[in-house]
Design a protein around this motif. Structure first.
Motif, PDB file in Angstrom:
ATOM      1  N   MET A   1      40.841 -11.724  86.637  1.00 13.91           N
ATOM      2  CA  MET A   1      41.677 -12.680  85.950  1.00 13.91           C
ATOM      3  C   MET A   1      42.005 -13.842  86.894  1.00 13.91           C
ATOM      4  SD  MET A   1      44.929 -11.509  83.584  1.00 13.91           S
ATOM      5  CE  MET A   1      44.788  -9.768  83.790  1.00 13.91           C
ATOM      6  N   SER A   2      41.931 -15.041  86.405  1.00  8.89           N
ATOM      7  CA  SER A   2      42.217 -16.206  87.232  1.00  8.89           C
ATOM      8  C   SER A   2      43.727 -16.405  87.366  1.00  8.89           C
ATOM      9  CB  SER A   2      41.590 -17.455  86.620  1.00  8.89           C
ATOM     10  OG  SER A   2      42.282 -17.821  85.437  1.00  8.89           O
ATOM     11  N   ARG A   3      44.118 -17.147  88.397  1.00  6.63           N
ATOM     12  CA  ARG A   3      45.543 -17.439  88.609  1.00  6.63           C
ATOM     13  C   ARG A   3      46.152 -18.147  87.405  1.00  6.63           C
ATOM     14  NH1 ARG A   3      47.942 -18.531  94.095  1.00  6.63           N
ATOM     15  NH2 ARG A   3      48.883 -20.233  92.964  1.00  6.63           N
ATOM     16  N   SER A   4      45.411 -19.096  86.826  1.00  9.67           N
ATOM     17  CA  SER A   4      45.958 -19.836  85.678  1.00  9.67           C
ATOM     18  C   SER A   4      46.129 -18.916  84.471  1.00  9.67           C
ATOM     19  CB  SER A   4      45.083 -21.041  85.335  1.00  9.67           C
ATOM     20  OG  SER A   4      43.791 -20.636  84.963  1.00  9.67           O
ATOM     21  N   HIS A   5      45.201 -17.977  84.280  1.00 12.96           N
ATOM     22  CA  HIS A   5      45.337 -17.027  83.172  1.00 12.96           C
ATOM     23  C   HIS A   5      46.535 -16.098  83.409  1.00 12.96           C
ATOM     24  CE1 HIS A   5      44.246 -14.500  79.821  1.00 12.96           C
ATOM     25  NE2 HIS A   5      44.320 -13.444  80.615  1.00 12.96           N
ATOM     26  N   ILE A   6      46.686 -15.625  84.632  1.00  9.09           N
ATOM     27  CA  ILE A   6      47.826 -14.760  84.966  1.00  9.09           C
ATOM     28  C   ILE A   6      49.121 -15.518  84.744  1.00  9.09           C
ATOM     29  CG2 ILE A   6      49.020 -13.546  86.827  1.00  9.09           C
ATOM     30  CD1 ILE A   6      46.170 -13.001  88.013  1.00  9.09           C
ATOM     31  N   ARG A   7      49.203 -16.763  85.223  1.00 15.50           N
ATOM     32  CA  ARG A   7      50.415 -17.571  85.044  1.00 15.50           C
ATOM     33  C   ARG A   7      50.720 -17.767  83.561  1.00 15.50           C
ATOM     34  NH1 ARG A   7      53.514 -19.956  88.353  1.00 15.50           N
ATOM     35  NH2 ARG A   7      52.027 -19.939  90.072  1.00 15.50           N
ATOM     36  N   HIS A   8      49.673 -18.024  82.775  1.00 19.40           N
ATOM     37  CA  HIS A   8      49.864 -18.204  81.332  1.00 19.40           C
ATOM     38  C   HIS A   8      50.424 -16.937  80.690  1.00 19.40           C
ATOM     39  CE1 HIS A   8      49.156 -19.578  77.249  1.00 19.40           C
ATOM     40  NE2 HIS A   8      48.490 -18.456  77.027  1.00 19.40           N
ATOM     41  N   GLU A   9      49.858 -15.796  81.045  1.00 24.06           N
ATOM     42  CA  GLU A   9      50.327 -14.525  80.478  1.00 24.06           C
ATOM     43  C   GLU A   9      51.761 -14.211  80.927  1.00 24.06           C
ATOM     44  OE1 GLU A   9      48.795 -12.588  78.128  1.00 24.06           O
ATOM     45  OE2 GLU A   9      47.398 -14.285  78.059  1.00 24.06           O
ATOM     46  N   LEU A  10      52.064 -14.492  82.192  1.00 24.33           N
ATOM     47  CA  LEU A  10      53.430 -14.276  82.681  1.00 24.33           C
ATOM     48  C   LEU A  10      54.407 -15.212  81.966  1.00 24.33           C
ATOM     49  CD1 LEU A  10      52.868 -13.854  86.544  1.00 24.33           C
ATOM     50  CD2 LEU A  10      53.433 -12.055  84.884  1.00 24.33           C
ATOM     51  N   SER A  11      53.984 -16.429  81.692  1.00 26.31           N
ATOM     52  CA  SER A  11      54.841 -17.392  80.980  1.00 26.31           C
ATOM     53  C   SER A  11      55.116 -16.931  79.549  1.00 26.31           C
ATOM     54  CB  SER A  11      54.210 -18.778  80.972  1.00 26.31           C
ATOM     55  OG  SER A  11      54.156 -19.294  82.283  1.00 26.31           O
ATOM     56  N   LYS A  12      54.113 -16.357  78.903  1.00 32.79           N
ATOM     57  CA  LYS A  12      54.326 -15.809  77.556  1.00 32.79           C
ATOM     58  C   LYS A  12      55.348 -14.676  77.604  1.00 32.79           C
ATOM     59  CE  LYS A  12      50.404 -14.664  75.678  1.00 32.79           C
ATOM     60  NZ  LYS A  12      49.057 -14.464  75.118  1.00 32.79           N
ATOM     61  N   LEU A  13      55.214 -13.809  78.603  1.00 34.69           N
ATOM     62  CA  LEU A  13      56.166 -12.718  78.770  1.00 34.69           C
ATOM     63  C   LEU A  13      57.563 -13.270  79.044  1.00 34.69           C
ATOM     64  CD1 LEU A  13      56.820  -9.725  78.991  1.00 34.69           C
ATOM     65  CD2 LEU A  13      55.995  -9.783  81.341  1.00 34.69           C
ATOM     66  N   GLU A  14      57.642 -14.319  79.852  1.00 32.40           N
ATOM     67  CA  GLU A  14      58.929 -14.938  80.155  1.00 32.40           C
ATOM     68  C   GLU A  14      59.605 -15.444  78.882  1.00 32.40           C
ATOM     69  OE1 GLU A  14      60.884 -18.579  82.769  1.00 32.40           O
ATOM     70  OE2 GLU A  14      58.718 -18.268  82.842  1.00 32.40           O
ATOM     71  N   SER A  15      58.854 -16.062  77.996  1.00 31.17           N
ATOM     72  CA  SER A  15      59.422 -16.559  76.739  1.00 31.17           C
ATOM     73  C   SER A  15      60.035 -15.427  75.922  1.00 31.17           C
ATOM     74  CB  SER A  15      58.348 -17.264  75.900  1.00 31.17           C
ATOM     75  OG  SER A  15      57.922 -18.430  76.533  1.00 31.17           O
ATOM     76  N   CYS A  16      59.323 -14.315  75.849  1.00 27.40           N
ATOM     77  CA  CYS A  16      59.836 -13.150  75.117  1.00 27.40           C
ATOM     78  C   CYS A  16      61.106 -12.605  75.776  1.00 27.40           C
ATOM     79  CB  CYS A  16      58.779 -12.057  75.040  1.00 27.40           C
ATOM     80  SG  CYS A  16      57.340 -12.489  74.065  1.00 27.40           S
ATOM     81  N   LEU A  17      61.087 -12.494  77.105  1.00 24.14           N
ATOM     82  CA  LEU A  17      62.250 -11.970  77.816  1.00 24.14           C
ATOM     83  C   LEU A  17      63.455 -12.889  77.674  1.00 24.14           C
ATOM     84  CD1 LEU A  17      60.745 -10.509  81.117  1.00 24.14           C
ATOM     85  CD2 LEU A  17      61.607  -9.265  79.132  1.00 24.14           C
ATOM     86  N   ARG A  18      63.231 -14.194  77.661  1.00 26.99           N
ATOM     87  CA  ARG A  18      64.339 -15.142  77.503  1.00 26.99           C
ATOM     88  C   ARG A  18      65.032 -14.962  76.148  1.00 26.99           C
ATOM     89  NH1 ARG A  18      65.194 -19.337  81.068  1.00 26.99           N
ATOM     90  NH2 ARG A  18      63.700 -19.462  82.775  1.00 26.99           N
ATOM     91  N   LYS A  19      64.260 -14.672  75.108  1.00 23.94           N
ATOM     92  CA  LYS A  19      64.854 -14.405  73.786  1.00 23.94           C
ATOM     93  C   LYS A  19      65.726 -13.150  73.850  1.00 23.94           C
ATOM     94  CE  LYS A  19      61.135 -16.562  71.209  1.00 23.94           C
ATOM     95  NZ  LYS A  19      59.925 -16.340  70.445  1.00 23.94           N
ATOM     96  N   GLU A  20      65.195 -12.101  74.471  1.00 23.66           N
ATOM     97  CA  GLU A  20      65.954 -10.861  74.602  1.00 23.66           C
ATOM     98  C   GLU A  20      67.204 -11.065  75.450  1.00 23.66           C
ATOM     99  OE1 GLU A  20      63.700  -7.257  75.526  1.00 23.66           O
ATOM    100  OE2 GLU A  20      61.883  -8.346  74.939  1.00 23.66           O
ATOM    101  N   ILE A  21      67.091 -11.893  76.484  1.00 17.63           N
ATOM    102  CA  ILE A  21      68.236 -12.177  77.348  1.00 17.63           C
ATOM    103  C   ILE A  21      69.323 -12.889  76.558  1.00 17.63           C
ATOM    104  CG2 ILE A  21      68.999 -13.612  79.303  1.00 17.63           C
ATOM    105  CD1 ILE A  21      66.129 -12.961  80.483  1.00 17.63           C
ATOM    106  N   GLY A  22      68.916 -13.823  75.708  1.00 21.91           N
ATOM    107  CA  GLY A  22      69.884 -14.516  74.848  1.00 21.91           C
ATOM    108  C   GLY A  22      70.633 -13.539  73.968  1.00 21.91           C
TER     109      GLY A  22
END
Length: 118
Positions: A1-22
């Protein structure tokens, strides 16, 4: 997996976690702008609110660590022994911090600590 793909996947996870945090912040009546705050700021607010035992807090700290590791070129290396984390472990959980052997040792030590503290 490339760094940009990993960053993209981590960013998607971050969006989900931010909703749960709210939702968690609302539940505990904590003033938190989860969409504008940095991960470090969110971690600090949750720590001050004594919510460190929440599973979401653990995922959030692992996400922050994964972003940091990616930035310095250490993503995918075990936090304990620095060997590569098995690809299947990272495929199962992108936030995994330990290889299988170190994870087993950590769990064993953690269970021992829990027994000694009770």
């Amino acid at each position: 997996m490339s760094r940009s793909h990993i960053r993209h996947e981590l960013s998607k996870l971050e969006s989900c976690l931010r909703k749960e945090i709210g939702e968690l912040a609302n539940k505990h009546q904590i003033k938190l702008e989860s969409k504008q705050s940095s991960l470090c700021e969110i971690i600090e607010v949750l720590t001050q609110a004594k919510l460190c035992d929440e599973p979401l807090f653990c995922r959030l700290t692992k996400l922050d660590a994964a972003f940091c590791q990616l930035d310095i070129g250490l993503y995918g290396l075990c936090a304990d022994c620095e060997n590569e984390i098995e690809p299947e472990r990272l495929a199962w959980d992108m936030l995994e911090q330990r290889c299988a052997e170190c994870a087993e040792n950590y769990e064993h030590q953690h269970r021992q600590e829990l027994r000694l503290n009770h």
